[in-house]
Enzyme design. Structure first.
Site, mmCIF file in Angstrom:
data_model
loop_
_atom_site.group_PDB
_atom_site.id
_atom_site.type_symbol
_atom_site.label_atom_id
_atom_site.label_comp_id
_atom_site.label_asym_id
_atom_site.label_seq_id
_atom_site.Cartn_x
_atom_site.Cartn_y
_atom_site.Cartn_z
ATOM 1 N N CYS A 146 80.450 5.911 -10.844
ATOM 2 C CA CYS A 146 81.180 4.788 -11.446
ATOM 3 C C CYS A 146 80.677 3.491 -10.814
ATOM 4 C CB CYS A 146 82.674 4.918 -11.165
ATOM 5 S SG CYS A 146 83.363 6.479 -11.726
ATOM 6 N N ARG A 206 75.967 2.837 -14.705
ATOM 7 C CA ARG A 206 76.492 3.825 -13.745
ATOM 8 C C ARG A 206 77.583 4.675 -14.362
ATOM 9 N NH1 ARG A 206 75.425 2.583 -8.407
ATOM 10 N NH2 ARG A 206 77.290 3.710 -7.753
ATOM 11 N N TRP A 241 82.614 6.787 -15.050
ATOM 12 C CA TRP A 241 81.999 7.989 -15.625
ATOM 13 C C TRP A 241 82.918 9.127 -15.196
ATOM 14 C CZ3 TRP A 241 78.641 12.056 -13.393
ATOM 15 C CH2 TRP A 241 78.123 12.886 -14.384
ATOM 16 N N ASN A 271 84.876 4.872 -6.554
ATOM 17 C CA ASN A 271 83.679 5.596 -6.992
ATOM 18 C C ASN A 271 83.482 6.753 -6.028
ATOM 19 O OD1 ASN A 271 81.212 6.388 -8.109
ATOM 20 N ND2 ASN A 271 80.075 5.144 -6.620
ATOM 21 N N GLY A 272 83.370 7.967 -6.572
ATOM 22 C CA GLY A 272 83.135 9.132 -5.715
ATOM 23 C C GLY A 272 84.094 10.258 -6.059
ATOM 24 N N GLU A 280 58.754 17.172 -18.137
ATOM 25 C CA GLU A 280 59.270 15.805 -18.164
ATOM 26 C C GLU A 280 59.325 15.292 -19.592
ATOM 27 O OE1 GLU A 280 60.968 14.187 -16.363
ATOM 28 O OE2 GLU A 280 60.830 12.151 -17.123
ATOM 29 N N LYS A 324 62.822 13.993 -21.329
ATOM 30 C CA LYS A 324 62.915 12.633 -21.877
ATOM 31 C C LYS A 324 63.408 12.676 -23.315
ATOM 32 C CE LYS A 324 63.065 10.319 -19.225
ATOM 33 N NZ LYS A 324 63.099 11.141 -18.079
ATOM 34 N N GLU A 343 67.217 13.949 -23.629
ATOM 35 C CA GLU A 343 68.337 13.156 -23.098
ATOM 36 C C GLU A 343 68.572 11.872 -23.875
ATOM 37 O OE1 GLU A 343 68.040 11.670 -19.086
ATOM 38 O OE2 GLU A 343 65.881 11.660 -19.152
ATOM 39 N N HIS A 399 55.074 36.025 -24.922
ATOM 40 C CA HIS A 399 56.005 36.998 -24.331
ATOM 41 C C HIS A 399 57.411 36.828 -24.860
ATOM 42 C CE1 HIS A 399 52.844 38.376 -21.645
ATOM 43 N NE2 HIS A 399 52.522 37.110 -21.485
ATOM 44 N N LYS A 415 73.601 7.205 -14.784
ATOM 45 C CA LYS A 415 72.322 6.948 -14.135
ATOM 46 C C LYS A 415 72.157 7.748 -12.851
ATOM 47 C CE LYS A 415 68.336 5.280 -13.413
ATOM 48 N NZ LYS A 415 67.225 5.886 -14.159
HETATM 49 C C1 AGP Z 1 66.213 11.362 -15.636
HETATM 50 O O1 AGP Z 1 65.777 10.835 -16.880
HETATM 51 C C2 AGP Z 1 67.672 11.724 -15.648
HETATM 52 N N1 AGP Z 1 68.455 10.585 -15.887
HETATM 53 C C3 AGP Z 1 68.102 12.575 -14.480
HETATM 54 O O2 AGP Z 1 67.495 13.821 -14.673
HETATM 55 C C4 AGP Z 1 67.720 12.089 -13.069
HETATM 56 O O3 AGP Z 1 66.331 12.179 -12.884
HETATM 57 C C5 AGP Z 1 68.410 13.011 -12.055
HETATM 58 O O4 AGP Z 1 69.800 12.879 -12.223
HETATM 59 C C6 AGP Z 1 68.039 12.693 -10.608
HETATM 60 O O5 AGP Z 1 68.482 11.412 -10.273
HETATM 61 P P1 AGP Z 1 67.944 10.758 -8.890
HETATM 62 O O6 AGP Z 1 66.457 10.635 -9.050
HETATM 63 O O7 AGP Z 1 68.640 9.448 -8.799
HETATM 64 O O8 AGP Z 1 68.319 11.689 -7.792
#
Ligand code: AGP
Length: 606
Positions: free
Chosen positions: A2, A27, A75, A99-100, A479, A483, A486, A502, A601
């Site tokens: 958050c 966030r 969040w 936050n937490g 990757e 991308k 998400e 397989h 994020k």
């Molecule tokens: C990446 O596009 C994602 N948003 C997510 O997988 C991110 O890489 C992952 O949560 C790790 O975050 P960090 O690098 O801040 O630890």
């Protein structure tokens, strides 16, 4: 994760809080709220939804008017997104934002209920507000310290007490929090972008520190109520860095920032043509004797680790295990004091990655963090630290952070290989030179956005697609798949090309898109045969390969061409089309590219 903000000063507090929260929406953004001192009492406005929904509600109802207060963008972790679960949360005389995670909130809630306290929300945060209220004896600092001793978990708090007008209290226990200092005004925020419009000067609150902000200025205390002197830091980010800079989305801006991000990250770590990580406290001697290397991370950062694995094993001949942090921490890993554990994290606050690092340290391993966010928890607790210098990465989907993470993995691999005597100084200099050339190649590829847009237009109607590759190309396909998933919400899966037969090849249906990453010369013919397998079953194949590679139309329907550079450095450039394809697919789908649904994020909770 958050976002928390707070303000004390001469400006309209609501304006400042809303503006600051808008810089933190990355966030978390499923609800938002503020609490402002107005005519000596605390006025709260909060709602489910985005910040814009809160502003609309305040326009319709009542916009708090004052010069001090706190704010929050959420969040959800405990309790679904709703008006009642949104922050701030209040007791009778105390209002807070958080936050937490409070791990022992249930037992505390049971105690408070037994004392006659009633709760409105399902959140752990309200428990903290009620506990502060329960212990409140007229002295906010004493009350805060008493409650901090009872809470378990990671949290940052913004707190206001009705009896102490125009005073904001801030607490850091693990979760990040800074205190901004302007002229006759001060701020609290979860991250630097929130305050850049007003000041670049800030204190970094450390674990178990409490800040008191009022019209007399800022004081910071430890748990023993001792006032402590802190170093005033100056953010090297300007407002533009935290704004979109003319791009439609932060994600596109950050994709185009990659050449600069790479240069800024690697240049200070190269001297006389060789990697030099001494400024990070990493010397050849320190790297010389590791028996095993573990790379532990989440999501995109873990994919960067996958690239690092291939490079380190190929060059330094040291075994590398790549682990998802949430798996590593619970599988009783065979880590010893002869091992190196590399933690990769953009935010430096990912709960699973932080916990994994602590486990590795408890097992006696040396830990090395590769982190973008300065002063973050992972950065501060690692034995060795390499900051990436990508600047703020605001878009939830990581791009430039990934790029600089792999650039650091290359430097580390070159240094490990040299330290192990597996490559000569000349070969190390040659490889380092290849890495230094990549920003130019990335820039050239960024000019090929139309190709990416064309490919994206062919994907938007797909229900599902595959990303395939071998070796480094398989790592890249991971990757590329993430991308796309998400931000476009289209299902995709990355698959080792040689493994298709397989089982998974049964998924191939007529017209199903397959993105084939084929940059590794030694594996090209093998990959081609896998491509033919899927093509023969109706797949629409897009190849990401060298421009110079000519193929018959029985192999691929479209090619995203790459420059002809050394195989080993290809991941630095081959990821660019994968990022652009995902970006434009999301744009064509009309999605919120920077804030995709269900995501945040940085995942600072388990
Ligand atoms: C990446 O596009 C994602 N948003 C997510 O997988 C991110 O890489 C992952 O949560 C790790 O975050 P960090 O690098 O801040 O630890």
């Amino acid at each position: 994760m958050c976002g928390i903000v707070g303000y004390v000063g001469r400006r309209d507090c609501t304006d400042v809080l809303i503006d600051a929260l808008s810089k933190l929406e990355y966030r978390g953004y499923d609800s938002a709220g503020i609490a402002v001192f107005e005519n000596g009492s605390i006025k709260v406005a909060k709602s489910k939804g985005r910040l814009a929904d809160l502003e609309k509600k305040m326009d319709e109802e009542e916009r708090p008017l004052g010069n001090a207060g706190i704010g929050h963008t959420r969040w959800a972790t405990h309790g679904e997104p709703s008006d009642v679960n949104s922050h701030p949360h209040s007791g009778e005389r105390v209002t807070i934002v958080h936050n937490g995670i409070i791990e022992n909130y249930k037992i505390l809630k049971e105690f408070l209920v037994s004392q006659g306290r009633q709760f409105r929300s399902e959140t752990d945060t309200e428990v903290v507000a009620q506990l502060l209220d329960y212990y409140y004896d007229g002295n906010p600092l004493d009350t805060i310290i008493k409650v901090m001793h009872e809470l378990e978990g990671s949290f940052a708090l913004g707190i206001v007490f009705a009896d102490f007008c125009d005073t904001v209290y801030a607490v850091r226990c693990e979760s990040p929090l800074i205190v901004g200092v302007g002229s006759d005004e001060s701020f609290i925020a979860s991250d630097v972008p929130a305050i850049l419009k007003y000041t670049k000067d800030y204190y970094l609150l450390e674990h178990n520190e409490i800040a008191v902000l009022n019209n007399d200025g800022v004081k910071i205390f430890n748990l023993h109520k001792k006032e402590i002197e802190k170093e005033l830091k100056t953010a090297d980010w300007d407002m533009d860095a935290a704004e979109k800079g003319g791009y439609e989305h932060f994600m596109l801006k950050e994709i185009y920032e990659q050449p600069t991000a790479v240069r800024t990250t690697i240049t200070p770590r190269i001297s006389d043509g060789l990697p030099n990580l001494e400024e990070c406290g990493i010397t050849y001697d320190k790297l010389r004797n590791f028996e095993n290397i573990y790379v532990v991370a989440c999501g995109t950062a873990m994919h960067a680790g996958m690239v690092g694995k291939y490079i380190i094993e190929k060059l330094a001949r040291i075994p590398v295990t790549v682990d998802i942090a949430s798996e590593f921490r619970y599988r009783d890993p065979l880590v010893t004091d002869r091992d190196l554990v590399i933690i990769i994290s953009q935010s430096g606050e990912t709960a699973d990655s932080l916990a994994a690092m602590r486990l590795a340290k408890n097992l006696g391993a040396q830990t090395l963090a590769i982190v973008n966010a300065k002063g973050s928890s992972i950065a501060r607790e690692a034995d060795m630290l390499i900051y990436t210098h990508a600047g703020p990465e605001i878009a939830v989907a990581s791009t430039k952070a990934y790029m600089v993470q792999i650039s650091v993995m290359y430097l580390l691999a070159f240094e490990l290989a040299l330290a192990a005597g597996k490559i000569s100084e000349d070969e190390c200099r040659r490889l380092t030179g290849l890495l230094q050339q990549t920003p130019e190649y990335i820039s050239d590829l960024l000019e090929k956005k139309e190709a990416a847009q064309y490919i994206a237009s062919s994907l938007i109607t797909a229900d599902s697609l595959l990303y395939i590759g071998r070796g480094l190309d398989y790592a890249l396909s991971m990757e590329g798949s993430l991308k796309l998933k998400e931000i476009s919400y289209i299902h995709s899966e990355s698959y080792a090309a040689g493994e298709l037969k397989h089982g998974t090849i049964s998924l191939i249906s007529d017209g199903m898109p397959v993105i084939a990453v084929a940059t590794q010369t030694a594996l090209l013919e093998k990959t081609i045969s896998n491509i033919k397998e899927v093509k023969a079953r109706g797949a629409k194949v897009v190849m990401v390969c060298r421009d110079s590679y000519e193929f018959e139309n029985d192999i691929a329907d479209y090619k995203f061409g790459l420059p002809d550079i050394d195989d080993i450095i290809m991941p630095m450039i081959a990821v660019v089309p994968l990022q652009l394809i995902a970006y434009y697919t999301s744009v064509l789908k009309g999605n919120d590219v920077d804030k995709p649904r269900n995501l945040a994020k940085s995942v600072t909770v388990e």
